[in-house]
Structures are given as structure tokens and as C-alpha cells.
Design an enzyme around this catalytic site. Structure first.
Site, PDB file in Angstrom:
ATOM      1  N   ASP A   1     -24.204 -13.707  -7.037  1.00 27.40           N
ATOM      2  CA  ASP A   1     -25.007 -13.770  -6.309  1.00 27.40           C
ATOM      3  C   ASP A   1     -26.603 -12.544  -6.569  1.00 27.40           C
ATOM      4  O   ASP A   1     -25.791 -11.246  -5.433  1.00 27.40           O
ATOM      5  CB  ASP A   1     -25.848 -14.251  -4.746  1.00 27.40           C
TER       6      ASP A   1
ATOM      7  N   GLU B   1     -22.102  19.839 -10.835  1.00 30.71           N
ATOM      8  CA  GLU B   1     -21.412  20.593  -9.222  1.00 30.71           C
ATOM      9  C   GLU B   1     -22.325  19.687  -8.718  1.00 30.71           C
ATOM     10  O   GLU B   1     -22.956  20.183  -8.053  1.00 30.71           O
ATOM     11  CB  GLU B   1     -21.684  21.356  -9.831  1.00 30.71           C
TER      12      GLU B   1
ATOM     13  N   GLU C   1     -22.813  19.218  -4.821  1.00 31.65           N
ATOM     14  CA  GLU C   1     -22.268  19.326  -4.026  1.00 31.65           C
ATOM     15  C   GLU C   1     -22.562  18.428  -1.814  1.00 31.65           C
ATOM     16  O   GLU C   1     -23.106  17.363  -2.759  1.00 31.65           O
ATOM     17  CB  GLU C   1     -23.315  20.486  -2.775  1.00 31.65           C
TER      18      GLU C   1
ATOM     19  N   GLU D   1     -19.349  25.449   0.091  1.00 22.93           N
ATOM     20  CA  GLU D   1     -20.621  25.909  -0.184  1.00 22.93           C
ATOM     21  C   GLU D   1     -21.520  26.644   0.649  1.00 22.93           C
ATOM     22  O   GLU D   1     -20.852  27.958   1.831  1.00 22.93           O
ATOM     23  CB  GLU D   1     -21.707  25.127  -0.732  1.00 22.93           C
TER      24      GLU D   1
ATOM     25  N   GLU E   1     -18.267  21.991  -2.496  1.00 24.52           N
ATOM     26  CA  GLU E   1     -17.727  21.688  -3.772  1.00 24.52           C
ATOM     27  C   GLU E   1     -17.065  21.349  -4.723  1.00 24.52           C
ATOM     28  O   GLU E   1     -15.912  21.790  -3.867  1.00 24.52           O
ATOM     29  CB  GLU E   1     -19.012  22.778  -4.349  1.00 24.52           C
TER      30      GLU E   1
ATOM     31  N   HIS F   1     -26.262  20.968  -9.479  1.00 24.87           N
ATOM     32  CA  HIS F   1     -26.365  21.392 -10.641  1.00 24.87           C
ATOM     33  C   HIS F   1     -25.133  20.215 -11.899  1.00 24.87           C
ATOM     34  O   HIS F   1     -24.638  20.056 -11.953  1.00 24.87           O
ATOM     35  CB  HIS F   1     -26.520  22.944 -10.525  1.00 24.87           C
TER      36      HIS F   1
ATOM     37  N   ARG G   1     -30.316  32.116 -11.198  1.00 22.21           N
ATOM     38  CA  ARG G   1     -30.355  30.657 -10.966  1.00 22.21           C
ATOM     39  C   ARG G   1     -31.047  30.700 -10.287  1.00 22.21           C
ATOM     40  O   ARG G   1     -31.080  29.115  -9.535  1.00 22.21           O
ATOM     41  CB  ARG G   1     -28.916  31.044  -9.524  1.00 22.21           C
TER      42      ARG G   1
ATOM     43  N   GLU H   1     -27.853  23.964 -18.006  1.00 23.94           N
ATOM     44  CA  GLU H   1     -27.630  23.388 -16.911  1.00 23.94           C
ATOM     45  C   GLU H   1     -29.375  23.280 -16.617  1.00 23.94           C
ATOM     46  O   GLU H   1     -29.717  24.418 -16.072  1.00 23.94           O
ATOM     47  CB  GLU H   1     -26.582  25.083 -15.822  1.00 23.94           C
TER      48      GLU H   1
ATOM     49  N   ARG I   1     -30.900  22.135 -12.808  1.00 21.25           N
ATOM     50  CA  ARG I   1     -30.832  22.954 -11.593  1.00 21.25           C
ATOM     51  C   ARG I   1     -31.156  22.563 -10.890  1.00 21.25           C
ATOM     52  O   ARG I   1     -31.183  22.083  -9.386  1.00 21.25           O
ATOM     53  CB  ARG I   1     -30.928  24.065 -11.126  1.00 21.25           C
TER      54      ARG I   1
END
Length: 470
Positions: free
Chosen positions: A51, A130, A132, A212, A220, A269, A339, A358, A360
Site C-alpha cells: 500500500d 562523512e 556524524e 567528534e 563519526e 561532509h 574548513r 568536499e 561541507r
């Protein structure tokens, strides 16, 4: 694995039950189970009926019949069931036409991979998230007409340094100082290792695990990159394993982006690269060792970032994380090592095969199939239109003054604003019929009606601190 091989695999493992897992629209796994006797080679074409009207964001009640079609390549033994259980990830199809369902997130990811090949740019998109999460000891919450509250607790929580624990042994990570302490401050090493080993038993390659930054059990576990669809499947197993191992130990795990006030939130990330014929396409002689293709890919991500946020940071809580001061990249810039940039170019290895970008600003509350597909489509749009990402920003963005920040765009400040951005900027998602107009419209409608508007209607507990005595 072929259907025949799946049946042989099931027999070899003394399977009693077959569990059929599939993805709902917002991003949670759903499932139902059948005895092994119900699974035949024909099941991988004919599927199983269910369903669809009971699944969030899917069919209306008058057109509810749908099919789950097991993917034989996803066959594994479920590690958490008492009776030997074969697990199969399924696609969704119309029972009459057998066409794949436009709102099935896994189908959207498959179409994105097919579109990539059709462009001739590349034949494989690799993704490495990555994700977390937090591991708590207690969570209580309720919302009624006359009250609203949540209460989180963790034996690691810094707020418990003075609690009577008969005895309290201390070793509780300070706020924002949870990164990489050894036991006994890191009290969750064995639990994370069990999660890692369980994932490995499911065929998921793991690179590392660690505590972390935040207090109270932030963690992580890093999966090795895989082709996009496989990575999205692995992310669902990742969440399933994390939650079930935590529960086994009398704890609870959450991928909610910002469960704690005044400490770091939970991001995801996401490393990305394109390959063609076993050749990496992101390595070159440009900034950070990138090719023009990679820089245009970044340009597409940054150009469409406000709209992407509606899919990669898709909860109202996501925007409690996307604020300055907590390593969350609110400013839309790129950098080789910074970062605090929305897109980073990792510099760990000089190998062309390791060259990647990457992104983020995503978080793990997202539906991985939709989020990965959307980022790929944004990057491909950047390549197609040769979108220049501008100059890199290698300064500490949070230390810049107002004048320096003036020309740097930022992510939306709320889910409502992100949905508005998606409503205005969606053509890049519609290419190749990857996201259909119906799927995007339903996403906008579902998020507004079920998340944004209900939150607007409810008084917040902190408002009483601010305004009750007015």
C-alpha cells in the site's frame, strides 16, 4: 549477484525470512518481511505488492497499489534479526505499467547516474560521505497545546560533572573539546568499533572511526568512497547499524543536525569526484591541483547551493547547525585547506586518484539518494555551462570583517528560505528527467506542510524566557 545466486546465498545461510527494505520520500527506510518460500527468481521482476498511500509523500488513497522490486545486487544477511533474515533493498514500480516510480528516491539516484553517462563527461561519480551522529543515554520530548520540551542526557555530557552518579568518575569531554580524546574520556570506543565491524560484515569498506568535537557522545565513522548509488545504499545501512548497535547497548543514536545548544552540530561532509574509463577527471594543474572540470563542478555546486540546501540540509533543525562559529560552512566559497569554506579541496595526498572536492554544508538528516543526485546534477550543470567558481578564499572566513564578507554569498538561514530557493532554481535538477516536476513539487509541499508551517505555529520554550513578563 543474480536472482539465482541470491536464492543459493539464502539457502547457504539457512534463511527463514526475507526483509524487503525501501526508502520513503523524506528519507527513512521502510520494510516488510515475507517467508523465504515467497521469494523466487520471478520475484526480482514481478515484485511484491504493498500500500503506497501509507508512505509519506507518495500515492493518494485512490491509487495506492504499488510494487517493491528487489535488487539482487543488494542481498546481505541482516545482522540484527533473531531468525536468519535475508535483506534486499528494493525499487518501487507501478503495478500496471511496471514503470519505476518518479518519487522513489532510489530511482532518482539511478536516473542521475544514467544522466551522467549520457553527458559523455564521465561514466562514474564517486561519493564519500562523512556522516556524524550522537550517541545518547536518554532522550525525552513532547509537544502539546500547553507544553513543549526536550530532555537529552549522556554519561559523557559535560553538564553532568556535578551529578551524583555513585560515584561520578569524571572524564566528561569539555564543550567543543571532544575531538580525539582517548578512553576513558572517550567512553564509546568499543561501541563504535562494534558498529564498524558490523558494517564491514555487510560489505561496507570503513576507513576510520573517532569521537567528534561535541561533548555527550558525538561520533563519526568514515566510509570509503563508492559509486553514487552504492554509497546511498551504504548510507542507509550505516544509519541502520548505528541505531541498532546503540540500542543493543541501551543507548540511542541520532543523526539530527543540532540536538545540543551551544556545542557543535552534526554534519555530513561529502567527498565527490568524477571518473571516465578508470581515469580521474578532477586532477589537474589548477588551484589545489584541480582540473578545469573540477573547478567548473565546484562552480555548479556554489551557484546552486541555496536550492541544494533544500535537499542536502532538509530539516528546520539543519539551520540551527548552519550558523557561524561552529565550523559550519555558511559562506559559499571554496578553499584548499580552509574548513570554514562551503567547498574544500582535501590535500592529504598528491595522487591524482585522490583528487576530489568536499562539499561541507550537507547534514545526515538528508535523504542520501536525493542529496547525492542533486549535488551531482549541480556539478554537471557547472561543467556544462563552465561556471567559474570565482577566486578561492584561503583566509579564516569567520575572522573577516563586514566589508570583506559583503561579497561572499551564504547559505539560506532557514528551511523556508531554502525551499523558496529550490522553487526558483530547479531547472538543473530536471535535466534528463532525473528529478521530475512532480517529485520536486511534492518535496516542496511536504516540507512546508509537515515541517515548516507546524513549527511556525508553536511557541518556543525560550520565548517564555524572553517575553512572558512583557
Amino acid at each position: 549477484m543474480t536472482p539465482k545466486k541470491v536464492l543459493e546465498f539464502a539457502k547457504k545461510n539457512n534463511t527463514k525470512i526475507v526483509d524487503l527494505k525501501f526508502m520513503d520520500f523524506p528519507g527513512l527506510w521502510q520494510h516488510f518481511s515475507v517467508p523465504l518460500s515467497e521469494l523466487t527468481e520471478g520475484s526480482f521482476e514481478d515484485g511484491f505488492g504493498f500500500d503506497g498511500s501509507s508512505i509519506r509523500g507518495w500515492q493518494p488513497i485512490h491509487a495506492s497499489d504499488m510494487l517493491v522490486i528487489p535488487d539482487p545486487e543488494t542481498a546481505v544477511m541482516d545482522p540484527f534479526n533473531e531468525f536468519p533474515t535475508l535483506s534486499l533493498i528494493c525499487d518501487i514500480a507501478d503495478p500496471i505499467t511496471k514503470e519505476r516510480y518518479s518519487r522513489d528516491p532510489r530511482n532518482i539516484a539511478k536516473k542521475a547516474e544514467a544522466y551522467l553517462i549520457s553527458t559523455g563527461v564521465a561514466d562514474t561519480a564517486y561519493f564519500g560521505p562523512e556522516a556524524e551522529f550522537f550517541i545518547f543515554d536518554d532522550i525525552r520530548f513532547d509537544t502539546r497545546e500547553n507544553c513543549s520540551y526536550h530532555f537529552i542526557d549522556s554519561v559523557e555530557g559535560r553538564w553532568n560533572t556535578g551529578r551524583e552518579e555513585a560515584p561520578n568518575l569524571g572524564y566528561k569531554p569539555r564543550y567543543k573539546e571532544g575531538y580525539f580524546p582517548v578512553p576513558p574520556t572517550d567512553s564509546l570506543q568499543d561501541i563504535r568499533n562494534e558498529m564498524v565491524l558490523t558494517m564491514i560484515s555487510l560489505g561496507i569498506s570503513i576507513e576510520c572511526q573517532h569521537h567528534e568535537v561535541a561533548t555527550a557522545g558525538q561520533a563519526e565513522i568514515d566510509m570509503r568512497f563508492s559509486p553514487m548509488l552504492k554509497t546511498a545504499d551504504n548510507l542507509m545501512w550505516y544509519k541502520y547499524v548505528v541505531k541498532n548497535v546503540a540500542r543493543k547497548h541501551g543507548k540511542t543514536a541520532t543523526f539530527m543536525p543540532k540536538p545540543l545548544f551551544n556545542d557543535n552540530g552534526t554534519g555530513m561532509h561529502t567527498h565527490q569526484s568524477l571518473w571516465k574509463g578508470e581515469k580521474p577527471l578532477f586532477a589537474g594543474s589548477g588551484y589545489g591541483g584541480l582540473s578545469d572540470t573540477a573547478l567548473y563542478y565546484i562552480g555548479g555546486i556554489l551557484r546552486h547551493a541555496p536550492a541544494l540546501c533544500a535537499l542536502v540540509a532538509p530539516t528546520t533543525n539543519s539551520y540551527k547547525r548552519l550558523v557561524p562559529g561552529f565550523e559550519a560552512p555558511v559562506n559559499l566559497a571554496y578553499s584548499s585547506r580552509n574548513r570554514s569554506a562551503a567547498v574544500r579541496v582535501p590535500m592529504y595526498s598528491p595522487s591524482p586518484k585522490a583528487k576530489r572536492v568536499e562539499v561541507r554544508f550537507p547534514d545526515p538528516s538528508c535523504n542520501g539518494y536525493l542529496a547525492f543526485a542533486a549535488m551531482l546534477m549541480a556539478g554537471l550543470d557547472g561543467i556544462e555551462n563552465k561556471i567559474n567558481p570565482g577566486e578561492p578564499l584561503d583566509k579564516d572566513i569567520y575572522a573577516l570583517g563586514p566589508q570583506e564578507l559583503e561579497g561572499i554569498p551564504s547559505v539560506p538561514g532557514s528551511l523556508d528560505a531554502a525551499l523558496d530557493a529550490l522553487e526558483k532554481d530547479q531547472d538543473f535538477l530536471l535535466k534528463g528527467d532525473v528529478f521530475t516536476q512532480d517529485a520536486i513539487d511534492m518535496w516542496l509541499e511536504y516540507k512546508r506542510e509537515n515541517e515548516v508551517d507546524p513549527l511556525k505555529l508553536r511557541p518556543h520554550p525560550y520565548e517564555f524566557s524572553l517575553y512572558y513578563d512583557i
